[in-house]
Design a protein around this motif. Structure first.
Motif, PDB file in Angstrom:
ATOM      1  N   ILE A 126       0.842  -1.064  -0.124  1.00  0.00           N
ATOM      2  CA  ILE A 126       0.111   0.014  -0.172  1.00  0.00           C
ATOM      3  C   ILE A 126       0.818   1.610  -0.028  1.00  0.00           C
ATOM      4  O   ILE A 126       1.668   1.704   0.559  1.00  0.00           O
ATOM      5  N   LYS A 127       0.924   2.215  -0.951  1.00  0.00           N
ATOM      6  CA  LYS A 127       1.396   3.313  -0.974  1.00  0.00           C
ATOM      7  C   LYS A 127       0.644   4.655  -1.005  1.00  0.00           C
ATOM      8  O   LYS A 127       0.109   5.298  -1.472  1.00  0.00           O
ATOM      9  N   SER A 128       0.620   4.614   0.706  1.00  0.00           N
ATOM     10  CA  SER A 128      -0.332   5.397   1.213  1.00  0.00           C
ATOM     11  C   SER A 128       0.442   6.623   2.208  1.00  0.00           C
ATOM     12  O   SER A 128       0.914   6.403   2.713  1.00  0.00           O
ATOM     13  N   CYS A 129      -0.103   7.202   2.113  1.00  0.00           N
ATOM     14  CA  CYS A 129       0.335   9.016   3.510  1.00  0.00           C
ATOM     15  C   CYS A 129      -0.490   8.469   4.547  1.00  0.00           C
ATOM     16  O   CYS A 129      -1.637   8.661   5.096  1.00  0.00           O
ATOM     17  N   GLY A 130       0.588   8.209   5.595  1.00  0.00           N
ATOM     18  CA  GLY A 130      -0.296   7.460   7.196  1.00  0.00           C
ATOM     19  C   GLY A 130      -0.845   8.997   7.894  1.00  0.00           C
ATOM     20  O   GLY A 130      -1.497  10.643   7.072  1.00  0.00           O
ATOM     21  N   ILE A 131      -1.983   8.831   8.823  1.00  0.00           N
ATOM     22  CA  ILE A 131      -2.352  10.123   9.683  1.00  0.00           C
ATOM     23  C   ILE A 131      -1.260  10.199  10.748  1.00  0.00           C
ATOM     24  O   ILE A 131      -0.931   9.196  11.215  1.00  0.00           O
ATOM     25  N   GLY A 132      -0.950  11.583  10.370  1.00  0.00           N
ATOM     26  CA  GLY A 132       0.500  11.831  11.644  1.00  0.00           C
ATOM     27  C   GLY A 132       1.698  11.482  10.735  1.00  0.00           C
ATOM     28  O   GLY A 132       1.475  10.767   9.615  1.00  0.00           O
ATOM     29  N   THR A 133       2.632  11.219  11.573  1.00  0.00           N
ATOM     30  CA  THR A 133       3.912  10.544  11.626  1.00  0.00           C
ATOM     31  C   THR A 133       4.449   9.140  12.199  1.00  0.00           C
ATOM     32  O   THR A 133       4.299  10.157  13.435  1.00  0.00           O
ATOM     33  N   SER A 134       5.221   8.935  12.379  1.00  0.00           N
ATOM     34  CA  SER A 134       6.425   7.921  13.123  1.00  0.00           C
ATOM     35  C   SER A 134       6.108   8.075  14.151  1.00  0.00           C
ATOM     36  O   SER A 134       6.242   7.609  15.125  1.00  0.00           O
ATOM     37  N   ALA A 135       6.960   9.757  14.164  1.00  0.00           N
ATOM     38  CA  ALA A 135       7.331  10.603  15.664  1.00  0.00           C
ATOM     39  C   ALA A 135       6.674  11.126  16.499  1.00  0.00           C
ATOM     40  O   ALA A 135       6.375  11.073  17.318  1.00  0.00           O
ATOM     41  N   THR A 136       4.696  11.073  15.950  1.00  0.00           N
ATOM     42  CA  THR A 136       4.265  12.107  17.095  1.00  0.00           C
ATOM     43  C   THR A 136       2.913  10.511  17.136  1.00  0.00           C
ATOM     44  O   THR A 136       2.232  10.936  18.066  1.00  0.00           O
ATOM     45  N   ARG A 137       2.981   9.540  16.464  1.00  0.00           N
ATOM     46  CA  ARG A 137       1.718   8.868  16.329  1.00  0.00           C
ATOM     47  C   ARG A 137       1.043   8.050  17.618  1.00  0.00           C
ATOM     48  O   ARG A 137      -0.201   8.636  18.867  1.00  0.00           O
ATOM     49  N   ALA A 138       2.329   8.314  18.928  1.00  0.00           N
ATOM     50  CA  ALA A 138       2.404   7.513  20.398  1.00  0.00           C
ATOM     51  C   ALA A 138       1.828   8.562  21.203  1.00  0.00           C
ATOM     52  O   ALA A 138       0.651   8.937  21.872  1.00  0.00           O
ATOM     53  N   GLU A 139       2.168   9.649  20.578  1.00  0.00           N
ATOM     54  CA  GLU A 139       1.848  11.045  21.066  1.00  0.00           C
ATOM     55  C   GLU A 139       0.096  11.000  21.527  1.00  0.00           C
ATOM     56  O   GLU A 139      -0.223  11.911  22.084  1.00  0.00           O
ATOM     57  N   ILE A 140       0.360  11.030  20.112  1.00  0.00           N
ATOM     58  CA  ILE A 140      -1.237  11.344  19.573  1.00  0.00           C
ATOM     59  C   ILE A 140      -2.402  10.733  20.762  1.00  0.00           C
ATOM     60  O   ILE A 140      -3.299  11.401  21.338  1.00  0.00           O
ATOM     61  N   LEU A 141      -1.852   9.126  20.683  1.00  0.00           N
ATOM     62  CA  LEU A 141      -3.103   8.924  21.418  1.00  0.00           C
ATOM     63  C   LEU A 141      -2.408   8.604  22.956  1.00  0.00           C
ATOM     64  O   LEU A 141      -4.122   9.318  23.696  1.00  0.00           O
ATOM     65  N   LYS A 142      -1.598   9.238  23.760  1.00  0.00           N
ATOM     66  CA  LYS A 142      -1.647   9.437  25.012  1.00  0.00           C
ATOM     67  C   LYS A 142      -2.328  10.242  25.343  1.00  0.00           C
ATOM     68  O   LYS A 142      -2.641  10.955  26.407  1.00  0.00           O
ATOM     69  N   LYS A 143      -2.139  11.890  24.186  1.00  0.00           N
ATOM     70  CA  LYS A 143      -2.868  12.919  24.223  1.00  0.00           C
ATOM     71  C   LYS A 143      -4.466  12.692  24.685  1.00  0.00           C
ATOM     72  O   LYS A 143      -5.035  13.676  25.581  1.00  0.00           O
ATOM     73  N   LEU A 144      -4.948  11.965  24.118  1.00  0.00           N
ATOM     74  CA  LEU A 144      -6.622  11.753  24.160  1.00  0.00           C
ATOM     75  C   LEU A 144      -7.458  10.786  24.875  1.00  0.00           C
ATOM     76  O   LEU A 144      -7.642  11.592  25.473  1.00  0.00           O
ATOM     77  N   VAL A 145      -6.105  10.039  25.717  1.00  0.00           N
ATOM     78  CA  VAL A 145      -5.993   9.506  27.241  1.00  0.00           C
ATOM     79  C   VAL A 145      -5.965  10.426  28.255  1.00  0.00           C
ATOM     80  O   VAL A 145      -7.352  10.719  28.870  1.00  0.00           O
ATOM     81  N   ALA A 146      -5.126  11.517  27.763  1.00  0.00           N
ATOM     82  CA  ALA A 146      -4.764  12.643  29.031  1.00  0.00           C
ATOM     83  C   ALA A 146      -6.382  13.709  28.229  1.00  0.00           C
ATOM     84  O   ALA A 146      -6.582  13.560  29.908  1.00  0.00           O
ATOM     85  N   ASN A 147      -6.388  13.724  27.155  1.00  0.00           N
ATOM     86  CA  ASN A 147      -8.109  14.336  27.547  1.00  0.00           C
ATOM     87  C   ASN A 147      -9.039  13.631  28.386  1.00  0.00           C
ATOM     88  O   ASN A 147     -10.265  14.522  28.605  1.00  0.00           O
ATOM     89  N   LYS A 148      -9.014  12.662  28.397  1.00  0.00           N
ATOM     90  CA  LYS A 148      -9.563  12.112  29.000  1.00  0.00           C
ATOM     91  C   LYS A 148     -11.490  11.519  27.771  1.00  0.00           C
ATOM     92  O   LYS A 148     -12.601  11.099  27.777  1.00  0.00           O
ATOM     93  N   TYR A 149     -10.275  12.225  27.060  1.00  0.00           N
ATOM     94  CA  TYR A 149     -11.766  11.292  25.661  1.00  0.00           C
ATOM     95  C   TYR A 149     -12.169  10.711  25.351  1.00  0.00           C
ATOM     96  O   TYR A 149     -12.676   9.522  24.416  1.00  0.00           O
ATOM     97  N   ILE A 150     -10.353   9.290  25.606  1.00  0.00           N
ATOM     98  CA  ILE A 150     -10.666   7.895  25.587  1.00  0.00           C
ATOM     99  C   ILE A 150      -9.979   7.346  26.561  1.00  0.00           C
ATOM    100  O   ILE A 150      -9.774   7.665  26.960  1.00  0.00           O
ATOM    101  N   ALA A 151      -9.933   5.767  26.933  1.00  0.00           N
ATOM    102  CA  ALA A 151      -9.498   5.138  27.842  1.00  0.00           C
ATOM    103  C   ALA A 151      -8.794   4.176  27.013  1.00  0.00           C
ATOM    104  O   ALA A 151      -9.453   3.171  25.921  1.00  0.00           O
ATOM    105  N   LEU A 152      -7.582   4.343  27.919  1.00  0.00           N
ATOM    106  CA  LEU A 152      -6.870   3.121  27.641  1.00  0.00           C
ATOM    107  C   LEU A 152      -6.739   1.987  28.762  1.00  0.00           C
ATOM    108  O   LEU A 152      -6.207   2.256  29.648  1.00  0.00           O
TER     109      LEU A 152
END
Length: 722
Positions: free
Chosen positions: A578-604
């Motif tokens: 698959i030749k696609s460009c993803g959402i975010g980058t390899s350097a930022t994706r983990a931080e995005i999930l972490k921020k969603l948890v910190a904002n209490k928008y999602i639960a892990l």
């Protein structure tokens, strides 16, 4: 005497450069210096974008009248907590005896941005600037990076993309967060009984929230469908074999409305009726209608990029992507592995030519010693450049994550899952120098009164790379494979739970083409079977099952879905195509999930790494859906990232990108300002709140800690057959 200044991103990296330069370094405050060199460091970002109130005091108060906020020229400022180090770095950059600046920040878009901001703020002029681009922190690689350093101007397009990424996140975050907070914050607060609610919006964060909420709602709306499979049981030389009925062409049930797909009846009575008809005979037997035997090969998987490693660690060790990134960054800084923030899963031609050095070094790593020696002895590495594991066209900034074959003195300091993550990287690397695993696949069809039963078997003939990676169908090897059994500290690894597909379509049934994995003993039994042979039937049986809902994302599968623009592609080889460009980058994706948890928008769930939305997260989703719906679109979000890549490649200019960005923000802001749908949110909030425990909702109103309840919540019953 003119000196060269080396500026790294972190003190630890600066220390490695100072060692590699091999001069007697004197320690100063925030730097090191010899007769020829000065080495200094940032501490991550030293400079950041200014808040709106710096432009004008009127922006301090959030008001719809001041939106959209799009400055003609962006302002930057030194981060107060690191002002001392900035002052030191700025002074060194402008020192009269510094003639050449070697930029040694992390080799990627964000590392480029960190240095450029400092240079911009320090007003550096008249210096020769060279960019050091390395893939590991070994002394050899540092020397190569310095020797081959290019003029910094060759990275101007990458710098432009970095600035644009920051401006994009800044403008979307400030404008859309203020806009939706002012427009809908009171509606949310009124419903939850809280004082106020800030609606935090982000280009990537909001899109990921949308993916998690949509999945949760698919689960809720899912209606289980029971089905009944008819199985034929044969007994051959003391072994019981099972095949399933399928209503193929020629069957009296072909295209019958009584069936749920071709291999399951909707009602038990119809399955019983088929069995009654087939067993209405003095002797219960079946005839082999066809039997096919073919060999199949399973190649070693491609090497790890960060997303693949994060997914594997979520599955194997039940750790979050953020924790995986922390661990692999530590391994990188200890010289054990190459640069972690990479999207590539292959090696470069240049690295392939020298790969025996990495393999040779692994002889000093106990669990890998025998494998490394075998690879070196048989010369399996010599032709690696001709395989799919080497492809310069699939590499942008860095090649895949592999062991350097160095740094083993640091192994003793690894804690927790760090050793296990390192062993996983070593296993994946060594696997590519082994042949494919080879299977014998046997497919057999039997017939009774024109009704056909299908059998499928798979026997492992040659282990191939399973010797080092472990057989994925062997429960004992799933927590690490051969390397862990040969000396890995088992205490440092978590044994993974059984896990199937992370995503199934709604209404999924067991795969009717699934193979039964068998031992070699069965092969001898099956070898004697021929088309037309009549076999005794031990029994016909009904086995009940039910369709299973799609699964929630876990932290690892979400990283893969982000990498593939919202598509969770299970097949490893298909993902590679698959030749696609993803959402975010390899350097930022983990931080995005972490921020969603910190904002209490999602639960892990830390034990299972399962992600689920909170009530607050669902409410935020509904607000965005009925105001700026495009922010929830994975394909659109990925297209922004692709646009940044085009800027980095020089395909489009930064001005072209900025025009599109400003138009997007203006048009969406104007559209929301014209809406008057705040009160229409109440029924949507009511619908979402039905799935959260009322007692929890009362005690945690607005906290986002509510737990899903109702249909589709908790442990799901899957269609386990057999």
């Amino acid at each position: 005497m003119a000196k060269s200044l080396f500026i790294a991103e972190k003190p630890s990296v600066a220390q490695e450069f100072a060692k590699a330069l091999k001069e007697n370094m004197r320690r100063g405050d925030g730097y090191m210096e010899s007769d020829s060199y000065v080495v200094t460091w940032c501490v991550g970002h030293l400079v950041t974008m200014s808040y709106p109130e710096v432009y004008d005091e009127k922006y301090r108060r959030w008001s719809l009248n001041t939106l959209p906020f799009i400055p003609d020229e962006f302002l930057y400022e030194v981060i107060p907590s690191v002002k001392k180090q900035y002052t030191i770095v700025s002074g060194l950059l402008n020192r009269s005896d510094v003639a050449t600046i070697y930029v040694c920040t992390d080799s990627g878009r964000e590392g480029e941005y960190i240095y450029r901001l400092v240079e911009q703020m320090a007003h550096v002029h008249g210096k020769q600037r060279r960019r050091v681009w390395i893939d590991s922190q070994t002394e050899e690689e540092i020397h190569r990076g310095i020797r081959e350093a290019k003029d910094l101007s060759e990275y101007d397009n990458l710098s432009s993309a970095a600035y644009l990424r920051a401006k994009e996140d800044y403008l979307m975050g400030i404008n859309f967060s203020r806009l939706l907070t002012l427009k809908y914050g009171n509606a949310i607060s009124g419903y939850l009984g809280t004082k106020y609610t800030v609606v935090s919006v982000g280009r990537v964060m909001t899109c990921v929230l949308g993916m998690i909420v949509r999945r949760e709602r698919e689960i809720r709306q899912f209606v289980k469908t029971p089905f009944y499979r008819v199985l034929q049981q044969l007994e051959l030389q003391g072994r019981t074999l099972e095949g399933e009925f399928r209503a193929v062409e020629g069957s009296s049930y072909y295209l019958s409305p009584k069936l749920y797909r071709e291999n399951g009846f909707k009602e038990r009575k119809d399955a019983d009726e088929l069995i009654a008809r087939l067993t209405d005979t003095p002797v219960l037997s079946t005839v082999i209608d066809s039997i096919e035997k073919k060999k199949e090969k399973k190649n070693p998987p491609l090497l790890y990029n960060l997303a693949e490693l994060q997914n594997e660690c979520s599955r194997m060790f039940k750790i979050s992507p953020d924790e995986t990134l922390r661990i692999v960054q530590e391994l990188y800084e200890k010289k054990l592995v190459t640069y972690p923030r990479t999207d590539a899963r292959v090696l470069s031609t240049a690295v392939a030519k020298e790969i025996q050095k990495n393999i040779s070094g692994l002889r000093s790593f106990g669990p890998a010693k025998a494998f490394a020696e075998e690879i070196l002895e048989n010369g399996a590495y010599r032709n690696i450049a001709r395989t799919r594991y080497v492809n310069d066209k699939q590499i942008t900034d860095h090649y895949a994550i592999i062991p350097t074959g160095q740094g083993f003195g640091a192994l003793g300091s690894l804690k927790g899952n760090s050793f296990g993550v390192y062993a996983a990287i070593v296993r994946r690397f060594l696997s590519i120098f082994y042949p494919a695993a080879e299977y014998q696949k046997i497919s057999m069809v039997t017939v009774m009164q024109n009704e056909k039963f299908f059998f499928s078997f798979r026997i492992l003939l040659e282990e191939g790379y399973f010797r080092v990676a472990g057989n994925p169908n062997d429960r004992k090897s799933k927590n690490g494979g051969a390397l862990s059994e040969s000396g890995t500290d088992q205490k440092s690894q978590s044994v993974p739970e059984e896990s199937g597909s992370d995503q199934e379509e709604s209404g999924s049934m067991p795969d009717s083409d699934g193979d039964t994995d068998c031992g070699k003993e069965l092969l001898e039994v099956l070898k004697g079977l021929r088309k037309g042979m009549e076999l005794p039937v031990k029994a016909l049986a009904v086995r009940e099952g039910e369709t299973s809902p799609p699964k929630r994302y876990n932290s690892g599968s979400m990283i893969l879905a982000m990498e593939n623009a919202g598509q969770l592609i299970e097949d490893e080889e298909l993902r590679a195509q698959i030749k696609s460009c993803g959402i975010g980058t390899s350097a930022t994706r983990a931080e995005i999930l972490k921020k969603l948890v910190a904002n209490k928008y999602i639960a892990l769930n830390k034990k299972t790494q399962i992600l689920s939305p909170t009530l607050l997260g669902e409410m935020i989703h509904d607000v965005v859906f009925y105001s700026i719906r495009s922010l929830l679109n994975p394909e659109l979000t990925a297209s922004w990232e692709k646009g940044l890549n085009y800027v980095a490649e020089g395909s489009i200019t930064g001005d072209e990108y900025m025009i599109k960005l400003e138009n997007f923000i203006r048009s969406r802001t104007e559209a929301v300002l014209s809406l008057n749908n705040q009160y229409a949110m109440r029924p949507l909030f009511d619908e979402a709140s039905k799935y959260y425990q009322k007692s929890t909702a009362k005690s945690n109103r607005g906290s986002g800690e509510n737990k899903p309840s109702g249909r589709g919540a908790g442990r799901k019953k899957t269609a386990h057959i057999g």
